[in-house]
Scaffold this active site. Structure first.
Site, PDB file in Angstrom:
ATOM      1  N   GLU A 177      31.225  12.600  16.636  1.00 59.04           N
ATOM      2  CA  GLU A 177      31.988  13.288  15.589  1.00 59.04           C
ATOM      3  C   GLU A 177      32.178  14.769  15.881  1.00 59.04           C
ATOM      4  OE1 GLU A 177      30.036  12.497  11.793  1.00 59.04           O
ATOM      5  OE2 GLU A 177      29.855  10.386  12.356  1.00 59.04           O
ATOM      6  N   ASN A 178      31.272  15.331  16.707  1.00 58.53           N
ATOM      7  CA  ASN A 178      31.261  16.799  16.849  1.00 58.53           C
ATOM      8  C   ASN A 178      31.553  17.349  18.231  1.00 58.53           C
ATOM      9  OD1 ASN A 178      30.347  17.575  14.093  1.00 58.53           O
ATOM     10  ND2 ASN A 178      28.628  16.265  14.661  1.00 58.53           N
TER      11      ASN A 178
ATOM     12  N   GLU B  70      26.141   5.295   7.237  1.00 61.35           N
ATOM     13  CA  GLU B  70      25.340   4.071   7.122  1.00 61.35           C
ATOM     14  C   GLU B  70      24.704   3.945   5.744  1.00 61.35           C
ATOM     15  OE1 GLU B  70      23.879   5.693  10.789  1.00 61.35           O
ATOM     16  OE2 GLU B  70      23.399   3.675  11.480  1.00 61.35           O
TER      17      GLU B  70
ATOM     18  N   GLY C  83      24.851   9.050  18.895  1.00 55.75           N
ATOM     19  CA  GLY C  83      23.917   9.928  18.176  1.00 55.75           C
ATOM     20  C   GLY C  83      22.738  10.195  19.095  1.00 55.75           C
TER      21      GLY C  83
ATOM     22  N   HIS D 173      22.864  -0.598  15.628  1.00 54.40           N
ATOM     23  CA  HIS D 173      23.881   0.272  14.991  1.00 54.40           C
ATOM     24  C   HIS D 173      24.930  -0.541  14.221  1.00 54.40           C
ATOM     25  CE1 HIS D 173      22.970   3.415  18.344  1.00 54.40           C
ATOM     26  NE2 HIS D 173      22.315   3.748  17.254  1.00 54.40           N
TER      27      HIS D 173
HETATM   28  P1  ADP Z   1      20.756  10.042  14.819  1.00 53.19           P
HETATM   29  O1  ADP Z   1      21.069   9.047  15.883  1.00 53.19           O
HETATM   30  O2  ADP Z   1      19.322  10.472  14.817  1.00 53.19           O
HETATM   31  O3  ADP Z   1      21.314   9.719  13.449  1.00 53.19           O
HETATM   32  P2  ADP Z   1      22.935  11.964  14.990  1.00 53.19           P
HETATM   33  O4  ADP Z   1      23.971  10.948  14.746  1.00 53.19           O
HETATM   34  O5  ADP Z   1      22.751  13.062  13.992  1.00 53.19           O
HETATM   35  O6  ADP Z   1      21.505  11.354  15.308  1.00 53.19           O
HETATM   36  O7  ADP Z   1      23.278  12.635  16.426  1.00 53.19           O
HETATM   37  C1  ADP Z   1      22.430  13.553  17.034  1.00 53.19           C
HETATM   38  C2  ADP Z   1      23.115  14.045  18.287  1.00 53.19           C
HETATM   39  O8  ADP Z   1      24.378  14.643  17.939  1.00 53.19           O
HETATM   40  C3  ADP Z   1      22.317  15.103  19.037  1.00 53.19           C
HETATM   41  O9  ADP Z   1      22.381  14.869  20.439  1.00 53.19           O
HETATM   42  C4  ADP Z   1      23.094  16.372  18.719  1.00 53.19           C
HETATM   43  O10 ADP Z   1      22.985  17.332  19.728  1.00 53.19           O
HETATM   44  C5  ADP Z   1      24.502  15.841  18.681  1.00 53.19           C
HETATM   45  N1  ADP Z   1      25.403  16.815  18.036  1.00 53.19           N
HETATM   46  C6  ADP Z   1      25.440  17.206  16.750  1.00 53.19           C
HETATM   47  N2  ADP Z   1      26.372  18.186  16.598  1.00 53.19           N
HETATM   48  C7  ADP Z   1      26.920  18.401  17.822  1.00 53.19           C
HETATM   49  C8  ADP Z   1      27.928  19.279  18.327  1.00 53.19           C
HETATM   50  N3  ADP Z   1      28.560  20.158  17.532  1.00 53.19           N
HETATM   51  N4  ADP Z   1      28.233  19.208  19.637  1.00 53.19           N
HETATM   52  C9  ADP Z   1      27.603  18.343  20.462  1.00 53.19           C
HETATM   53  N5  ADP Z   1      26.651  17.492  20.045  1.00 53.19           N
HETATM   54  C10 ADP Z   1      26.309  17.510  18.742  1.00 53.19           C
END
Ligand code: ADP
Length: 417
Positions: free
Chosen positions: A347-348, A398, A223, A193
């Site tokens: 972030e979320n 990224e 993520g 990462h």
């Molecule tokens: P990657 O590592 O494949 O790039 P991401 O950074 O998109 O993945 O992260 C994916 C994760 O983020 C998943 O576990 C997804 O459930 C979580 N996620 C995305 N939005 C939310 C949210 N609103 N609340 C909780 N988890 C979230």
């Protein structure tokens, strides 16, 4: 990922960013100066006769096509065909030249400490690191070679997930295992990462209004894969992932740390072989295994909120291990200025951040509930109340980091005699 839309602002040229995985190719065409996207897309099931290419032309045109050929060369040559051609006159994009292709490369071993312009020697060195990432590096190389075949004159840049962590001191990167495992087989902690950590640390310094060279940050990239980095004066001094992206935190389907004794125990008790054990720890563990519901944090959180006991346990274990590891990273920093959350969960997920901050009050962190609920959007990322340590949310990008490295190195390459 950034969601800037296409428009003006890419007069300096465009960069194609490619992430070639074991069965998919993700790509984006963007302006490194502004971060604006022109195109983005994914080819799925690469290597099978059902290869499908999905392309989004910003702002909102999406198309899907089946590709008759199934290899990386065919996929990448089709992607290159879709790019706007100089002088084609397409609104806002026609005049912008393609100045380079930037590739995400998973493992750079000890050789690569920064992004590099691709040449024969770099290709050979990436190939020689392939044993460290047998699923990923060969796919990343296939992407580089396919672009080379289609556009031999286009500058290409390799950006490594591991490079940022090459500043870790031996005290943080060595395992206490037989010396020969390190000297002969490269068994040490590398970390991943890195591109995200580089982007987020620079952005955090801007949002905090302080020089990065004076900041001590713990960054939580949460993520599908999850890890932490301890960033001191702009460089990585510790991280939770190791030789592989399996070590450290609980993840969607990966276990994170387990007792290494589990291998011998299950080999004997359950007759499991190395392949089965690895597969289980990578793909059938983590949130998925604990919750029995999903590897996706949104689904696990929703089930926990409805009272599902296993989903609650999954959240509890995730948070416990995360908070404990954050506190551990502070040891590597000596002092904490800011805890930064990034990537999908970081972030979320207001809930995960709330639980983590509640566990870390002894470090001087207190949640600002309103700012946390808004993901720090109106507070320059800040989600904590005034105090000695700031907690913040900083969206990662990224692709933009790869595009910037590519533009910088392609420009340097062009000026060489
Ligand atoms: P990657 O590592 O494949 O790039 P991401 O950074 O998109 O993945 O992260 C994916 C994760 O983020 C998943 O576990 C997804 O459930 C979580 N996620 C995305 N939005 C939310 C949210 N609103 N609340 C909780 N988890 C979230």
């Amino acid at each position: 990922m950034g969601e800037n839309t296409s428009g003006a602002g890419h007069s300096g040229g465009l960069v194609l960013v490619l992430n070639s995985g074991s069965s998919s190719v993700k790509f984006a065409l963007l302006a490194p100066a502004s971060g604006e996207r022109v195109l983005a897309g994914t080819a799925e099931k690469v290597g099978t006769p059902e290869t499908e290419l999905r392309i989004r032309r910003y702002p909102d045109h999406v198309s899907t096509e089946q590709l008759p050929e199934d290899n990386y060369e065919a996929v990448i040559s089709r992607i290159l065909d879709c790019l706007p051609r100089p002088g084609s006159g397409a609104a806002g994009t026609g005049q912008a030249p393609l100045i380079g292709a930037g590739h995400r490369v998973v493992h750079g071993g000890e050789r690569f400490t920064a992004s590099v312009l691709v040449d024969d020697e770099v290709i050979a060195a990436i190939r020689s690191s392939s044993h460290l990432a047998p699923l990923h590096n060969p796919a990343n190389l296939a992407g580089i070679e396919a672009v080379r075949a289609a556009r031999p004159d286009l500058p290409q840049v390799a950006v490594f997930d591991t490079a940022f962590h090459q500043t870790m001191p031996p005290g943080a990167f060595r395992y206490a295992v037989p010396e020969e495992w390190y000297t002969r087989y490269g068994v040490r902690r590398y970390g991943f990462h890195g591109t995200s950590y580089r982007f987020v640390s620079e952005r955090s310094a801007v949002l905090l209004g302080r020089p990065l060279t004076e900041l001590r940050l713990v960054i939580a990239h949460l993520g599908n894969g999850c890890s932490l980095a301890a960033v001191r004066d702009g460089v990585s001094v510790d991280t939770t992932m190791g030789l592989t992206p399996l070590e450290g935190l609980v993840m969607g389907t990966r276990s994170g740390d387990v007792d290494p004794g589990v291998f011998g125990y299950l080999a004997e008790r359950a007759g499991l072989g190395i392949d089965e054990l690895s597969e289980a720890l990578y793909t059938a563990s983590g949130l998925q295994a604990l919750s029995g519901v999903s590897n996706d944090m949104r689904t696990v959180e929703a089930a926990a909120a409805e009272g599902n006991e296993r989903a609650r346990l999954a959240v509890m274990v995730f948070v416990h291990r995360l908070a404990k590891a954050i506190a551990g990273m502070v040891v590597s920093l000596g002092r904490l200025d800011a805890l930064v959350f990034t990537a999908g969960i970081g972030e979320n997920s207001t809930v995960i951040r709330r639980h983590v901050l509640a566990r870390l009050g002894f470090l001087g962190l207190t949640e600002d509930a309103e700012a946390n609920a808004r993901h720090g959007r109106d507070t320059r990322g800040r989600i904590s109340l005034d105090g000695p340590v700031v907690a913040m949310v900083v969206p990662t990008d990224e692709e933009l980091m790869i595009a910037r490295d590519t533009a910088r190195l392609a420009d340097v390459g062009a000026r060489l005699p």
